[in-house]
Design a protein around this motif. Structure first.
Motif, PDB file in Angstrom:
ATOM      1  N   VAL A   1     -21.181  64.205  40.854  1.00 55.68           N
ATOM      2  CA  VAL A   1     -21.333  63.168  39.824  1.00 55.68           C
ATOM      3  C   VAL A   1     -19.984  62.583  39.406  1.00 55.68           C
ATOM      4  CG1 VAL A   1     -23.459  64.210  38.965  1.00 55.68           C
ATOM      5  CG2 VAL A   1     -21.289  64.702  37.792  1.00 55.68           C
ATOM      6  N   PHE A  27     -16.773  62.407  34.639  1.00 58.81           N
ATOM      7  CA  PHE A  27     -17.894  61.466  34.785  1.00 58.81           C
ATOM      8  C   PHE A  27     -18.271  60.892  33.428  1.00 58.81           C
ATOM      9  CE2 PHE A  27     -21.636  64.145  33.505  1.00 58.81           C
ATOM     10  CZ  PHE A  27     -20.971  65.361  33.370  1.00 58.81           C
ATOM     11  N   HIS A  69     -19.442  59.006  38.312  1.00 60.30           N
ATOM     12  CA  HIS A  69     -20.748  58.375  38.119  1.00 60.30           C
ATOM     13  C   HIS A  69     -21.219  58.528  36.668  1.00 60.30           C
ATOM     14  CE1 HIS A  69     -21.505  57.536  42.395  1.00 60.30           C
ATOM     15  NE2 HIS A  69     -20.775  58.643  42.596  1.00 60.30           N
ATOM     16  N   GLU A  70     -22.361  57.875  36.424  1.00 64.81           N
ATOM     17  CA  GLU A  70     -22.889  57.852  35.067  1.00 64.81           C
ATOM     18  C   GLU A  70     -24.161  58.693  34.984  1.00 64.81           C
ATOM     19  OE1 GLU A  70     -24.256  54.342  32.069  1.00 64.81           O
ATOM     20  OE2 GLU A  70     -22.731  53.824  33.567  1.00 64.81           O
ATOM     21  N   ASP A 107     -26.618  57.101  37.524  1.00 64.51           N
ATOM     22  CA  ASP A 107     -26.407  55.665  37.698  1.00 64.51           C
ATOM     23  C   ASP A 107     -27.737  54.911  37.544  1.00 64.51           C
ATOM     24  OD1 ASP A 107     -23.710  56.105  38.108  1.00 64.51           O
ATOM     25  OD2 ASP A 107     -23.936  56.279  40.285  1.00 64.51           O
TER      26      ASP A 107
END
Lengths: 167, 778
Positions: free
Chosen positions: A66, A5, A69-70, A52
């Protein structure tokens, strides 16, 4: 399992058990201890991070979810030079900090609010912080800090706008 | 004292930057290579005799390195002050659900828990006491330690104040009222749970990083229970994530447990609590049942008070003897009486245990007396502020304890200020004319308070600070008193900067460490600004004297001819000489650039039998007003506004003082409206923030706060104190506002939905299940 991630704007890859929370992943595997553990049932907000860009309690997020994702933690919130950003400076200036344990979560919640609402009212700020408990401050100076930052950022935007128009 | 440059001027907290960046390391954020994780086996029953405790199966568990029990401590780990009734781990008996029995250190938290589960612990249940009214019955089960003076073992103490004979005086009063009031237990709810990290030292001692208030107490306890000399035990206070009175006794046990484990395992050992373990195991604000009788004349003169109460300390005495004493001193409120009696009895039960919590007894009694004062004003058909103004303490008055108040009594000004700020007179009239059928009703209520500064007659009251200029000309300060979020380090910085005439940025205040700081007593009782602040002032003045000699020598003039402009020293030549040059010259003269400052509080005395004396050397005063809207359909109370004006003497760090007021008010709002750490048959009914509700940002109103600076001549720059008394009056202020709104009085805290709507409580059925499960989960 391998979890890939974006953590504080950098791609990361970590081998961790599938049954841990994002909170444990951040604290134990990345040693990012700015994210605090205080209730582990999603009530206190001390473990707040941005997923996000949205505010989440990392104690309620399964670590593997995650993937791709950020995630932004308090360690990822700062000015370009690594010092405090305007919101963090206003937390200091307004006296929003006492014991400090809730503060990383409060800063994250403040950023999450200001990302979607540029000029919140004090009541809207209070509503945005309702998932973050603080036992020291009575919240007054935390609300002050977020309100001041919103105003400062609005002034800044207006100023930039004027600069752009005058060019 | 005029033209202060730093004291009372805008300033920022010295430790805020690291906190907003998330860089501050609390004890749970610290780890060391090879560090072990500790977990404690805790009692699942409220009262029992340990008949078998076999820890050997735990040592068979993979990853478990060491286990300790009461056998691993000198004298079974007995400790506690003023009554030594506690143990580092249970000895022979357990007295409450959550009491520690054995601690396990292992390579992972999971292995430590597996070790805890493997311990064979058989406990024979004993009859228990859950109602404080049963504690002193002749056949009550024994909870407290056996005593030799013939008194009941469940009896902790009697705390009186006597002036004249109120029983006789009531016969001369035009109006007499008598009511019962009750408070419940309150959880501190510090965001950081308890924790400690012990590191064995090369010479066979131990260093402990401990989230606590008063490091010298656990240092001395550890020396005693580990049999080590003072130079082998070091307690360091890392940044503390809130305490409010709550990180004493229980976390001293944590210190004992991790220290014993670290010495046994010869490795660092850290223990941190889950929220559930924290709430189940930790002490609370104790509950109190009060009976208050007041007498007054038709003209509004308050004449007599009789206050009787019972205070439940639970399984251990902890700080309850002192809490009860402070409660007794404040029980009659900040008023003059011709005759007054206070009798508080404190007992043991098996309902958790009670210890220190912000306000320390005054919070409890204030919720009673300030309602009673309102009820008397109602009876006399007087405005509650007028009634308080007529009877409240002023300079020159003698308190019911027999103490002449010769200075620093700002209560009248506080009352007048909140009256004006809140638009009290208009609102009282307006709310009196609300439609009787309205479902939502507004109300406004007031309280007045006094709060004795520092320890009072609890014990020796002095503090020591050190100050030193280092080779880079930066200044460091040590104090034995802790900043656990209060802003004390900033207060010391501003005081030292003011005295030395240097920029606060040059000054660094160390966290307390028993190896470098001097024992200054406990960090309690809102004593830090006066005691530690004064000791820093004295230390800085002592250091300053050497710099003055150096400046005069450098400027070749009489010391009296040297003055300061900014940091610079200026002599007859008018040529400014920088502070750095003066410091350098002092070094060259061979003068020491470190100093020591001790400040001892003024002498006071208290006669425990006669109930008279001078309980405290100074008092904080304050007044709060709350405006509420009560929904009679749901029982919900919305606190719309709070105004708070407190006499804290000279304000040293304004931003911090406001923060203390706002935060204190939030504890009081929770105490008034919903906080109730209810125990059923010894089991806590709320064990996390999903059921134990504390005020959120939307529950708190905008607060209008102000200060009256009735300076105290012996305080640093005239300062008194603020932390505890900020919360003391808030709950009764809200209760008085609710009574004004609804015409009904709620005499048992908190004013939750059912009490407001139905006037009674819903039936509760407790289950021990959640407590038992929570003590054995990861």
């Amino acid at each position: 399992m391998l979890i890939n991630f974006i953590l504080n704007q950098k791609p990361v890859s970590v081998d961790a058990p599938a049954d841990i929370t994002l909170l444990t992943l951040l604290r134990d595997y990345f040693k990012l201890t700015g994210t605090k553990e205080a209730c582990e049932v999603g009530e206190c907000g001390a473990c707040s991070v941005l997923l996000d860009g949205e505010l989440v309690n990392s104690c309620l997020v399964a670590a593997p979810s995650v993937t791709g994702h950020e995630v932004t933690t308090i360690e990822g919130i700062h000015d370009e030079d690594g010092g405090p950003n305007d919101l963090q400076r206003n937390f200091i200036a307004k006296g929003a900090v006492q014991c400090g344990f809730c503060i990383p979560g409060m800063v994250i919640a403040g950023e999450a609010l200001l990302a979607v609402k540029s000029q919140p009212s004090r009541l809207e700020i209070r509503e945005a912080l309702a998932g973050n408990l603080c036992r020291c401050t009575g919240y007054m100076q935390i609300v002050d800090a977020i309100e001041t930052t919103a105003n400062d950022r609005a002034h800044m935007r207006n100023h930039e706008e004027r600069e752009k128009n005058s060019q | 004292m005029t033209n202060l440059k730093y004291v009372g001027q805008p300033a920022q907290r010295v430790d805020a930057l690291e906190k907003v960046m998330g860089k501050t390391k609390y004890v749970g954020d610290m780890s060391l290579p090879g560090m072990l994780y500790a977990r404690t086996l805790r009692s699942e029953i409220p009262h029992g005799r340990i008949i078998k405790l076999d820890v050997s199966p735990a040592l068979e568990v993979s990853g478990v390195i060491a286990v300790v029990t009461s056998d691993d401590f000198v004298n079974h780990g007995n400790f506690g002050f003023p009554i030594s009734d506690m143990y580092m781990l249970a000895f022979e008996k357990v007295r409450y659900v959550g009491e520690g029995i054995a601690s396990v250190a292992a390579t992972t938290p999971e292995a430590a828990l597996a070790g805890v589960k493997a311990i064979i612990c058989e406990i024979e249940p004993l009859p228990a006491i859950f109602d404080m009214a049963d504690a002193l019955k002749p056949d009550a089960p024994q909870v407290g330690p056996t005593r030799t003076d013939g008194k009941h073992p469940n009896y902790i103490g009697h705390y009186p104040v006597y002036k004249g004979n109120p029983k006789e005086k009531f016969q001369d009063c035009d109006v007499v009222i008598e009511q019962k009031y009750e408070t419940v237990m309150q959880e501190h709810a510090y965001l950081e749970t308890e924790g400690g990290l012990a590191i064995p030292t090369p010479e066979g001692g131990v260093s402990v990083y401990l989230s606590c208030q008063s490091p010298f107490i656990p240092r001395n306890d550890l020396c005693k229970v580990l049999g080590l000399p003072a130079d082998r035990v070091r307690v360091i206070v890392p940044p503390v994530g809130g305490s409010f009175g709550g990180k004493d006794d229980l976390n001293y046990q944590t210190a004992g447990q991790v220290a014993a484990l670290a010495l046994k395992a010869k490795r660092p050992v850290r223990m941190t609590f889950s929220r559930e373990e924290s709430i189940i195991a930790s002490y609370k604000r104790g509950s109190m049942r009060m009976n208050i009788k007041l007498g007054a004349d038709h003209d509004g003169t308050l004449k007599a008070c009789e206050f009787r109460s019972l205070y439940d300390s639970g399984a251990y005495s902890s700080q309850s003897p002192f809490t009860s004493w402070r409660a007794s001193i404040h029980a009659m409120g900040a008023y003059r009486y011709e005759d007054c009696s206070v009798d508080i009895d404190t007992v043991y039960t098996n309902t958790g245990y009670a210890g220190a919590y912000r306000g320390f007894g005054n919070t409890e009694v204030c919720s009673g007396i300030e309602q009673a004062i309102d009820e008397m004003a109602d009876q006399l058909m007087m405005d509650p502020i007028d009634f308080r103004l007529k009877n409240c303490l002023k300079v020159g008055d003698v308190t019911p304890h027999g103490q002449l108040l010769s200075e620093s009594v700002g209560l009248t000004d506080c009352l007048l200020a909140v009256r004006k700020m809140s638009d009290w007179d208009r609102k009282r009239k307006e709310f009196a004319n609300q439609s009787p059928s309205a479902e939502k009703r507004r109300g406004i209520g007031v309280t007045a308070l006094f709060h004795g500064t520092s320890l009072g007659a609890e014990g020796l009251d002095e503090a020591t600070a050190t100050i030193e200029i280092h080779s880079d000309n930066l200044v460091s300060i040590t104090s034995g008193l802790t900043d656990y979020g209060t802003g004390a380090r900033t207060v010391y910085t501003l005081i030292a900067a003011e005295i030395l005439g240097i920029n606060p940025d040059r000054i660094h205040v160390h966290n307390p460490d028993t190896n470098t700081a001097k024992d200054s007593g406990p960090t309690v009782a809102s004593r830090t600004t006066i005691l530690a602040g004064n000791s820093v002032r004295v230390a800085a003045q002592n250091l300053m004297q050497n710099l003055d000699w150096a400046a005069a020598d450098y400027l070749k003039c009489d010391i009296l001819l040297v003055h300061r402009v900014g940091e610079d020293y200026i002599g007859p030549s008018e040529e400014p000489v920088s502070w750095d040059i003066v410091v350098k010259h002092a070094r060259e003269m061979g003068l020491v650039l470190s100093a020591f400052g001790r400040w001892s509080a003024p002498q006071i005395h208290w006669d425990e039998e006669k109930g008279t004396g001078t309980p405290y050397f100074a008092y904080h005063f304050g007044s709060q007003v709350a405006e509420v809207e009560v929904d009679l359909k749901t029982g919900h109370t919305d606190v719309i506004n709070i105004w708070a004006v407190h006499d804290i003497g000279k304000v040293i760090f304004p931003q911090g003082a406001y923060g203390q007021l706002y935060g204190g008010i939030s504890h009081g709002l929770g105490y008034g409206l919903y906080e109730d750490l209810d125990y059923q048959n010894g089991y806590a009914q709320s064990i996390n923030f999903d059921t134990y509700l504390i005020p959120t940002s939307v529950d708190m109103p905008e607060i209008q706060a102000g200060f009256v600076e009735a300076t105290f001549s012996q305080g640093p720059f005239g300062a008194k104190n603020v932390a505890e008394p900020a919360m003391v009056p808030t709950a009764p202020t809200i209760l008085n506002a609710i009574a004004n709104a609804t015409g009904r009085r709620i005499r048992k805290l908190p004013a939750n939905l059912e009490r407001v709507m139905l006037g009674k409580e819903l039936t509760k059925k407790g289950s021990p299940f959640s407590c038992k499960v929570a003590l054995k989960i990861t």
